[in-house]
Design a protein around this motif. Sequence first.
Motif, PDB file in Angstrom:
ATOM      1  N   ASP A 371       0.812  -1.216   0.000  1.00 12.93           N
ATOM      2  CA  ASP A 371       0.000   0.000   0.000  1.00 12.93           C
ATOM      3  C   ASP A 371       0.845   1.267   0.000  1.00 12.93           C
ATOM      4  O   ASP A 371       0.320   2.364  -0.211  1.00 12.93           O
ATOM      5  N   LEU A 372       2.151   1.140   0.221  1.00 13.72           N
ATOM      6  CA  LEU A 372       3.050   2.299   0.179  1.00 13.72           C
ATOM      7  C   LEU A 372       3.691   2.482  -1.191  1.00 13.72           C
ATOM      8  O   LEU A 372       4.506   3.386  -1.373  1.00 13.72           O
ATOM      9  N   ARG A 373       3.324   1.652  -2.130  1.00 15.57           N
ATOM     10  CA  ARG A 373       3.878   1.752  -3.477  1.00 15.57           C
ATOM     11  C   ARG A 373       3.281   2.971  -4.197  1.00 15.57           C
ATOM     12  O   ARG A 373       2.062   3.113  -4.275  1.00 15.57           O
ATOM     13  N   PRO A 374       4.101   3.888  -4.691  1.00 16.11           N
ATOM     14  CA  PRO A 374       3.553   5.067  -5.385  1.00 16.11           C
ATOM     15  C   PRO A 374       2.834   4.664  -6.667  1.00 16.11           C
ATOM     16  O   PRO A 374       3.236   3.725  -7.349  1.00 16.11           O
ATOM     17  N   LYS A 375       1.761   5.386  -6.984  1.00 12.24           N
ATOM     18  CA  LYS A 375       0.987   5.089  -8.181  1.00 12.24           C
ATOM     19  C   LYS A 375       1.599   5.727  -9.429  1.00 12.24           C
ATOM     20  O   LYS A 375       1.436   5.222 -10.539  1.00 12.24           O
ATOM     21  N   GLU A 376       2.268   6.858  -9.252  1.00 10.47           N
ATOM     22  CA  GLU A 376       2.853   7.562 -10.390  1.00 10.47           C
ATOM     23  C   GLU A 376       4.347   7.271 -10.492  1.00 10.47           C
ATOM     24  O   GLU A 376       5.032   7.075  -9.479  1.00 10.47           O
TER      25      GLU A 376
END
Length: 503
Positions: A371-376
């Motif tokens: 859940d800490l993985r950046p989307k951009e």
Amino acid sequence: MAIFSRSGVRLGNLIKKTSRLCYVSQHTAVNAPQYVTAGCEEPTGPILRTSIPGPESQKLTQELDQIQNAGSVQFFVDYAKSQGNYITDVDGNVLLDLFTQIASIPIGYNHPNLLQVMSQPENLSTFINRPALAVFPPKDWVRHLKNALLSVAPPGMHQVQTMACGACSIEHGQKAMFITHQRKKRGGLPPTQEELTSCLYNKEPGCPDLTVLSFSGAFHGRTMGALGITHSKWIHKLDFPTPDWPMATFPKLKYPLHENERENMEIENRSLDEVRERIEEYNKRGRPVVGCCIEPIQAEGGDNFASPRFFQELQKICKENEVVLLMDEVQTGCGSTGKFWAHEHFDLPEAPDIVAFSKKMLTGGFYYKEDLRPKEAFRIFNTWVGDSSKVLLLEAVINTIKKYNLLDNVKETGQYLQNGLHEMEKKFPHCVSNVRGLGTFCSVDFPDAAFRDGVIMKLRNRGVHAGACGDRSMRFRPTLIFQKHHADIFFDAFEKTLQESSQ
């Protein structure tokens, strides 16, 4: 020449200048653990030709000082001649190294397994052409990440981001906290135009007033974001603007632990109460605490330990308040405590949210939950985001650790080292106190900094190199191939030094 262990057992004859790491008691040599060889050659003991720093070191230091401030230089090193657990200086002095480049040499100097990586033709292009990994990774990058970093990922963690050093690992770990917090606050919607514009002028709402909680005595790096959560020494922070972020007191336990269980529990409870209070205080001020950063063992701050219960309760508090828990394993990672990651000693209900690493891992970076993985793209980014050549070397380090059961070696040798330190504490109670450690990650306290510094200098001139930390502590950061006979060499020098210093 023969040497004897502290128990009086005769160790293998030392008749060559270099020999394999197989100095085990003669009665156990046949069934010796596999890790005693570890494939590395080294000198049989310290060699002293001059005082340290010697004349050549002093000359080179003076030359360097004409170019930059050289006040931190202790001596110049001949790295080509340094082997295994021994560091050789430019004056020909050979020292048993218990500090290992500030805890960053995993399997000894010039280990043949690492030299082999450098000599393989298929690896040359990786060393020559340092790839911009986030944009132009090499064709074998995924394979090496899996074979190296992901093969030793903390239990429950499957995402990893490489970085160059420990400080930037912490810095970008903080960015992951902030990005995730704001994404959740927006409910998954894209940022507003006001946010996109205001952030360019360092204004809200694009630059929100978010905070990270840390602890007294902490050291997390020397870049500006890392300094915001660093509280160990004035030399790190003086003259630099840093954010007003919350800080709680790290427990200062009393030793011996078994005689102070009740008082130490009260000390830890007060610290946990402070954590709750700081989170509530800053949240009420409209400056939400979104992250908590802590070392499993405070290293630079003086090798301060806390109990597994403390870390379990801290994680519980973070979960209750939706605070990201970042475990800074820059110095404690890669096996020096007897487990690959120090937080594995704490029996946490689940993995920390972020685990930062560097030093013995040879490359920097951090593991993180999904859940800490950046989307951009380009949010966690710089030109290199690490160094692919270091991951090649790390793969060889990990293979060596596994092949020779080096974590078992650390546990066994660490216990031997701590037992010997306790003997010194009993023999020199006015000099040595507060022996503590996990594995070979050990330390002792002295009456004051001047006494400590004098001991370190005298040890160095007896052929043993150790390091300082905190106000009055000496720390031990040997390699993973450090053996009992190395500890005996240290004990001999340490005892003579304490006898001299206590007169």
